[in-house]
Scaffold this motif. Structure first.
Motif, PDB file in Angstrom:
ATOM      1  N   GLU A 198     -12.273  11.108   5.762  1.00 41.53           N
ATOM      2  CA  GLU A 198     -11.926   9.907   6.530  1.00 41.53           C
ATOM      3  C   GLU A 198     -12.058  10.168   8.030  1.00 41.53           C
TER       4      GLU A 198
ATOM      5  N   LEU B 222     -12.858   6.997  10.015  1.00 40.62           N
ATOM      6  CA  LEU B 222     -11.690   6.151  10.209  1.00 40.62           C
ATOM      7  C   LEU B 222     -10.800   6.719  11.310  1.00 40.62           C
TER       8      LEU B 222
ATOM      9  N   HIS C 253      -1.429   3.928  -1.721  1.00 34.77           N
ATOM     10  CA  HIS C 253      -2.803   3.679  -1.254  1.00 34.77           C
ATOM     11  C   HIS C 253      -2.854   3.967   0.247  1.00 34.77           C
ATOM     12  N   ARG C 254      -3.077   5.247   0.590  1.00 34.48           N
ATOM     13  CA  ARG C 254      -2.982   5.675   1.985  1.00 34.48           C
ATOM     14  C   ARG C 254      -4.065   5.044   2.861  1.00 34.48           C
ATOM     15  N   GLN C 255      -5.266   4.897   2.349  1.00 34.39           N
ATOM     16  CA  GLN C 255      -6.323   4.287   3.147  1.00 34.39           C
ATOM     17  C   GLN C 255      -5.967   2.832   3.476  1.00 34.39           C
TER      18      GLN C 255
ATOM     19  N   MET D 285      -6.047  12.399   4.709  1.00 34.62           N
ATOM     20  CA  MET D 285      -7.013  12.163   3.629  1.00 34.62           C
ATOM     21  C   MET D 285      -8.316  12.908   3.898  1.00 34.62           C
TER      22      MET D 285
ATOM     23  N   ALA E  38      -3.241   2.779   6.071  1.00 40.47           N
ATOM     24  CA  ALA E  38      -3.783   3.095   7.397  1.00 40.47           C
ATOM     25  C   ALA E  38      -4.471   1.870   8.001  1.00 40.47           C
ATOM     26  N   LYS E  39      -5.259   1.175   7.188  1.00 45.77           N
ATOM     27  CA  LYS E  39      -5.956  -0.012   7.689  1.00 45.77           C
ATOM     28  C   LYS E  39      -4.970  -1.136   8.006  1.00 45.77           C
TER      29      LYS E  39
ATOM     30  N   CYS F 192       0.830  -1.214   0.000  1.00 45.19           N
ATOM     31  CA  CYS F 192       0.000   0.000   0.000  1.00 45.19           C
ATOM     32  C   CYS F 192       0.858   1.254   0.000  1.00 45.19           C
TER      33      CYS F 192
ATOM     34  N   ALA G 145      -4.797   8.727   8.217  1.00 45.41           N
ATOM     35  CA  ALA G 145      -6.230   9.018   8.100  1.00 45.41           C
ATOM     36  C   ALA G 145      -6.485  10.520   8.056  1.00 45.41           C
TER      37      ALA G 145
END
Length: 230
Positions: A142, A145, A101-103, A139, A106-107, A96, A136
């Motif tokens: 979010e 999140l 892919h920051r989301q 972005m 983060a997950k 990521c 989070a």
């Protein structure tokens, strides 16, 4: 998944090989099995998805791979296979990060924080959650999140307080056990046993709150021994 496999093996002329859909089908079915608590089957299907990625020479920094690693990390966590869980979670985070892919990153850190929390590494858990929170907040849209991560941090902080209370109660129990030989055969024996029993109840309760299952098992065994000697 059979439709995705058929399309992958017999692509329509001039169309995509449907390889991505075939890999995603393994991820989706694996998630379904995980939701149904069929963890071994979820592990098998998700692992098969990664095998397909390797067989078809899918690039390492592929979002389909990251999803498979993400969910395998969660499955192995539920199976309490901590090293395997961490291996897949860290691969998810790395992919990521590499593809921006920051989301997803983060997950991934949320997953890693949960893993550390489950094995009572609270300081490491908070560090992971703080990384997730920073991502989070970078972005738009979010907020939910970020709120979830904030709640996770508070949960870990509360667990740290419980761990401190556990240590104090363990010392109290050791003191009670040291006094037991002198109390045997005297009027104080029953009182000492009752105090030990109460201490063990408290230790079991607090250990359960922070997923310290090895301690729960140990205290439960001691609890049974204490009761049997009333």
């Amino acid at each position: 998944m059979s439709l995705a496999q058929s399309l992958k093996e017999n692509p329509t002329s001039g169309k995509s090989s449907f390889l991505k859909e075939y890999i995603d089908a393994h991820n989706n079915i694996g998630m379904l099995e995980m939701d149904l608590d069929n963890l071994e089957e979820a592990q098998r299907i998700l692992t098969k998805g990664l095998q397909i990625c390797d067989e078809e020479e899918v690039i390492e920094d592929d979002d389909g791979r990251s999803r498979l690693h993400h969910n395998l990390g969660k499955v192995y966590m539920e199976l309490r296979k901590w090293d395997k869980s961490r291996e897949h979670i860290e691969k998810d985070i790395m992919i990521c990060n590499n593809i921006g892919h920051r989301q997803g990153e983060a997950k991934g850190y949320i997953n890693l924080g949960e893993l550390h929390y489950r094995v009572q590494k609270c300081e490491d858990a908070i560090l992971c959650y703080e990384k997730a929170l920073k991502l989070a907040k970078s972005m738009e849209d979010e907020d939910a999140l970020a709120d979830q991560i904030g709640q996770n941090i508070e949960t870990v902080k509360e667990a740290m307080k419980v761990m401190d209370e556990l240590k104090k109660e363990e010392q109290n129990l050791k003191k009670l056990m040291r006094n037991m030989p002198m109390a045997r055969g005297t009027a104080s024996e029953r009182k000492c046993l009752l105090l030990q029993n109460s201490s063990l109840d408290l230790l079991i309760e607090k250990s359960s709150l922070i997923f310290a299952w090895s301690k729960v098992s140990s205290w439960s065994h001691s609890h049974f021994y204490t009761i049997s000697h009333y």
